[in-house]
Design a protein around this motif. Sequence first.
Motif, PDB file in Angstrom:
ATOM      1  N   LYS A 121     -43.580  39.849  53.088  1.00 55.83           N
ATOM      2  CA  LYS A 121     -42.265  40.157  53.136  1.00 55.83           C
ATOM      3  C   LYS A 121     -41.185  38.990  52.935  1.00 55.83           C
ATOM      4  O   LYS A 121     -40.114  39.309  52.253  1.00 55.83           O
ATOM      5  N   LYS A 122     -41.619  37.895  52.805  1.00 55.82           N
ATOM      6  CA  LYS A 122     -40.948  36.695  52.603  1.00 55.82           C
ATOM      7  C   LYS A 122     -40.847  36.642  51.063  1.00 55.82           C
ATOM      8  O   LYS A 122     -39.583  36.329  50.491  1.00 55.82           O
ATOM      9  N   VAL A 123     -41.921  37.050  50.490  1.00 56.83           N
ATOM     10  CA  VAL A 123     -41.962  36.671  48.791  1.00 56.83           C
ATOM     11  C   VAL A 123     -41.148  37.942  48.424  1.00 56.83           C
ATOM     12  O   VAL A 123     -40.236  37.652  47.460  1.00 56.83           O
ATOM     13  N   ILE A 124     -41.121  39.123  48.916  1.00 58.31           N
ATOM     14  CA  ILE A 124     -40.268  40.295  48.574  1.00 58.31           C
ATOM     15  C   ILE A 124     -38.784  39.870  48.517  1.00 58.31           C
ATOM     16  O   ILE A 124     -37.996  40.015  47.661  1.00 58.31           O
ATOM     17  N   LYS A 125     -38.474  39.164  49.924  1.00 55.29           N
ATOM     18  CA  LYS A 125     -37.222  38.754  49.964  1.00 55.29           C
ATOM     19  C   LYS A 125     -36.679  37.722  49.034  1.00 55.29           C
ATOM     20  O   LYS A 125     -35.628  37.812  48.604  1.00 55.29           O
ATOM     21  N   ASN A 126     -37.595  36.594  48.868  1.00 53.63           N
ATOM     22  CA  ASN A 126     -37.186  35.585  47.905  1.00 53.63           C
ATOM     23  C   ASN A 126     -36.790  36.370  46.465  1.00 53.63           C
ATOM     24  O   ASN A 126     -35.978  35.798  45.835  1.00 53.63           O
ATOM     25  N   VAL A 127     -38.007  37.013  45.924  1.00 53.32           N
ATOM     26  CA  VAL A 127     -37.681  37.702  44.518  1.00 53.32           C
ATOM     27  C   VAL A 127     -36.435  38.425  44.416  1.00 53.32           C
ATOM     28  O   VAL A 127     -35.645  38.295  43.470  1.00 53.32           O
ATOM     29  N   LYS A 128     -36.192  39.223  45.562  1.00 54.38           N
ATOM     30  CA  LYS A 128     -34.670  39.987  45.510  1.00 54.38           C
ATOM     31  C   LYS A 128     -33.642  39.010  45.466  1.00 54.38           C
ATOM     32  O   LYS A 128     -32.741  39.168  44.794  1.00 54.38           O
ATOM     33  N   ASN A 129     -33.613  37.896  46.340  1.00 49.87           N
ATOM     34  CA  ASN A 129     -32.532  37.080  46.425  1.00 49.87           C
ATOM     35  C   ASN A 129     -32.329  36.360  45.266  1.00 49.87           C
ATOM     36  O   ASN A 129     -31.321  36.089  44.567  1.00 49.87           O
ATOM     37  N   ILE A 130     -33.420  35.852  44.447  1.00 51.48           N
ATOM     38  CA  ILE A 130     -33.485  35.140  43.174  1.00 51.48           C
ATOM     39  C   ILE A 130     -32.819  36.039  42.049  1.00 51.48           C
ATOM     40  O   ILE A 130     -31.749  35.724  41.397  1.00 51.48           O
ATOM     41  N   ILE A 131     -33.289  37.464  41.985  1.00 54.04           N
ATOM     42  CA  ILE A 131     -32.687  38.200  40.949  1.00 54.04           C
ATOM     43  C   ILE A 131     -31.339  38.560  41.135  1.00 54.04           C
ATOM     44  O   ILE A 131     -30.444  38.555  40.065  1.00 54.04           O
ATOM     45  N   ASP A 132     -30.907  38.604  42.561  1.00 52.16           N
ATOM     46  CA  ASP A 132     -29.526  38.945  42.860  1.00 52.16           C
ATOM     47  C   ASP A 132     -28.708  37.918  42.432  1.00 52.16           C
ATOM     48  O   ASP A 132     -27.377  38.064  41.836  1.00 52.16           O
ATOM     49  N   GLY A 133     -29.050  36.679  42.867  1.00 47.63           N
ATOM     50  CA  GLY A 133     -28.318  35.248  42.326  1.00 47.63           C
ATOM     51  C   GLY A 133     -28.231  35.185  40.679  1.00 47.63           C
ATOM     52  O   GLY A 133     -27.259  34.846  40.385  1.00 47.63           O
ATOM     53  N   LEU A 134     -29.225  35.392  40.057  1.00 46.92           N
ATOM     54  CA  LEU A 134     -29.296  35.401  38.616  1.00 46.92           C
ATOM     55  C   LEU A 134     -28.346  36.645  38.093  1.00 46.92           C
ATOM     56  O   LEU A 134     -27.633  36.283  37.198  1.00 46.92           O
ATOM     57  N   ALA A 135     -28.192  37.663  38.819  1.00 43.33           N
ATOM     58  CA  ALA A 135     -27.165  38.812  38.491  1.00 43.33           C
ATOM     59  C   ALA A 135     -25.714  38.238  38.604  1.00 43.33           C
ATOM     60  O   ALA A 135     -25.077  38.678  37.683  1.00 43.33           O
ATOM     61  N   MET A 136     -25.591  37.502  39.495  1.00 44.39           N
ATOM     62  CA  MET A 136     -24.164  36.894  39.807  1.00 44.39           C
ATOM     63  C   MET A 136     -23.933  35.655  38.828  1.00 44.39           C
ATOM     64  O   MET A 136     -22.855  35.381  38.918  1.00 44.39           O
ATOM     65  N   HIS A 137     -25.018  35.052  38.322  1.00 39.78           N
ATOM     66  CA  HIS A 137     -24.813  33.805  37.654  1.00 39.78           C
ATOM     67  C   HIS A 137     -24.028  34.206  36.433  1.00 39.78           C
ATOM     68  O   HIS A 137     -24.315  35.105  35.744  1.00 39.78           O
ATOM     69  N   GLN A 138     -23.245  32.995  36.078  1.00 35.25           N
ATOM     70  CA  GLN A 138     -22.322  33.299  35.032  1.00 35.25           C
ATOM     71  C   GLN A 138     -22.904  32.906  33.645  1.00 35.25           C
ATOM     72  O   GLN A 138     -22.497  33.234  32.575  1.00 35.25           O
ATOM     73  N   ASN A 139     -23.890  31.863  33.816  1.00 37.76           N
ATOM     74  CA  ASN A 139     -24.615  31.270  32.689  1.00 37.76           C
ATOM     75  C   ASN A 139     -25.412  32.525  31.856  1.00 37.76           C
ATOM     76  O   ASN A 139     -26.238  33.049  32.485  1.00 37.76           O
ATOM     77  N   PRO A 140     -25.126  32.605  30.553  1.00 35.24           N
ATOM     78  CA  PRO A 140     -26.051  33.806  29.890  1.00 35.24           C
ATOM     79  C   PRO A 140     -27.293  33.428  29.801  1.00 35.24           C
ATOM     80  O   PRO A 140     -28.176  34.238  29.460  1.00 35.24           O
ATOM     81  N   GLU A 141     -27.694  31.967  29.975  1.00 32.99           N
ATOM     82  CA  GLU A 141     -28.884  31.895  30.059  1.00 32.99           C
ATOM     83  C   GLU A 141     -29.935  32.607  31.208  1.00 32.99           C
ATOM     84  O   GLU A 141     -31.124  32.883  31.080  1.00 32.99           O
ATOM     85  N   SER A 142     -29.203  32.961  32.189  1.00 29.89           N
ATOM     86  CA  SER A 142     -29.908  33.791  33.277  1.00 29.89           C
ATOM     87  C   SER A 142     -30.273  35.034  32.690  1.00 29.89           C
ATOM     88  O   SER A 142     -31.487  35.542  33.269  1.00 29.89           O
ATOM     89  N   VAL A 143     -29.657  35.542  31.854  1.00 33.40           N
ATOM     90  CA  VAL A 143     -30.225  36.832  31.278  1.00 33.40           C
ATOM     91  C   VAL A 143     -31.750  36.587  30.711  1.00 33.40           C
ATOM     92  O   VAL A 143     -32.784  37.368  30.811  1.00 33.40           O
ATOM     93  N   ASN A 144     -31.970  35.499  30.143  1.00 39.21           N
ATOM     94  CA  ASN A 144     -33.034  35.060  29.546  1.00 39.21           C
ATOM     95  C   ASN A 144     -34.169  34.979  30.626  1.00 39.21           C
ATOM     96  O   ASN A 144     -35.149  35.156  30.473  1.00 39.21           O
ATOM     97  N   VAL A 145     -33.816  34.278  31.732  1.00 40.88           N
ATOM     98  CA  VAL A 145     -34.720  34.093  32.850  1.00 40.88           C
ATOM     99  C   VAL A 145     -35.190  35.455  33.348  1.00 40.88           C
ATOM    100  O   VAL A 145     -36.251  35.726  33.561  1.00 40.88           O
ATOM    101  N   LEU A 146     -34.238  36.246  33.536  1.00 39.01           N
ATOM    102  CA  LEU A 146     -34.652  37.848  34.117  1.00 39.01           C
ATOM    103  C   LEU A 146     -35.303  38.497  33.299  1.00 39.01           C
ATOM    104  O   LEU A 146     -36.395  39.350  33.481  1.00 39.01           O
ATOM    105  N   GLU A 147     -34.978  38.418  31.614  1.00 38.94           N
ATOM    106  CA  GLU A 147     -36.092  39.165  30.737  1.00 38.94           C
ATOM    107  C   GLU A 147     -37.522  38.423  30.637  1.00 38.94           C
ATOM    108  O   GLU A 147     -38.230  39.195  30.608  1.00 38.94           O
ATOM    109  N   ASP A 148     -37.397  37.298  30.662  1.00 36.82           N
ATOM    110  CA  ASP A 148     -38.836  36.651  30.594  1.00 36.82           C
ATOM    111  C   ASP A 148     -39.511  36.878  31.534  1.00 36.82           C
ATOM    112  O   ASP A 148     -40.904  36.931  31.215  1.00 36.82           O
ATOM    113  N   ILE A 149     -39.251  36.860  32.797  1.00 32.85           N
ATOM    114  CA  ILE A 149     -39.892  36.798  34.137  1.00 32.85           C
ATOM    115  C   ILE A 149     -39.979  38.255  34.868  1.00 32.85           C
ATOM    116  O   ILE A 149     -40.809  38.890  34.779  1.00 32.85           O
TER     117      ILE A 149
END
Lengths: 172, 123
Positions: free
Chosen positions: B4-32
């Motif tokens: 459950k901890k891994v699921i929570k971590n993945v969700k939080n990281i993706i949510d954090g990247l969704a809020m991130h202002q840096n356009p590079e965050s899109v590349n991180v989400l797309e790549d991984i």
Amino acid sequence: MADLLSISSIRERIFNPTKHEKTVARSSNPFAQTSFKGNVLTADVFVSENDKTNEKQNNAISFTGKLKASALVGSISNFGSKIQAGIETVVAFANRIKDNVVNCWNKLNSTEITFEPAKEAISKAGGKVSDAIHSMFEPGISAKQIAKMEDLSVPRQLLMDNVQAWEASLAS
Amino acid sequence: MVDKKVIKNVKNIIDGLAMHQNPESVNVLEDIGTNSKVDEIREMTAKALVQKNMPESLKVVITNKGKGINDMSTGVAMTTINELLSLDDKTEAIRILEDTVENHSDEEVRDNARSIKALMALS
């Protein structure tokens, strides 16, 4: 006549014995009761208890002079050193106990459990407790923390690690 | 069984990247995220990319075959479509959909984009 007097005195002793017992009570001489014709020994040949106490009192040290007083102080300071020695003994004893406890702890740490099932059970229990405590106090990764990170290599690595962990758990 | 901890971590990281202002965050989400084997991760990533509502992030889920609305998993595709329909400002999404319908080389991608565009016009 003298015989008559003596008979009367005997009769007096027979019929009025308490008159003579009073004399006996004053003395500690046990033979006084049996002394014939009222001839009680005046000098007490036995040492009474009162005399003994008096003797003790006489033997007691009376600190009157300065020399004797200083001797008393010296003896008190000696008592102090004895107390000090006693305390040191207690400290030494406590240190010995402490050393024994430490040695026991070291021995426990160095003791290897050779019984494999017990060893596994202990290590498993320890691991479970460790994991539980770890998950209890670990704050975890929050979305806000990720959103504030300027360097995106950190969230990239974190996401990669967690995604891989997720995929690995499905594969197994 | 996934921790459950891994699921929570993945969700939080993706949510954090969704809020991130840096356009590079899109590349991180797309790549991984969008290349993950796990449907749930792809689903979460597609939602995050749509929520960003940026041209780069919307292009990822609209124009790429096998990602977002074109994902092989119906669940992932439906979630992405639902997220697009839920956008407050659909201007950018409609513009990219129109561009995809007109210019994309793959017919399946064009058809999907057309269908979504029609749904968005109705909503």
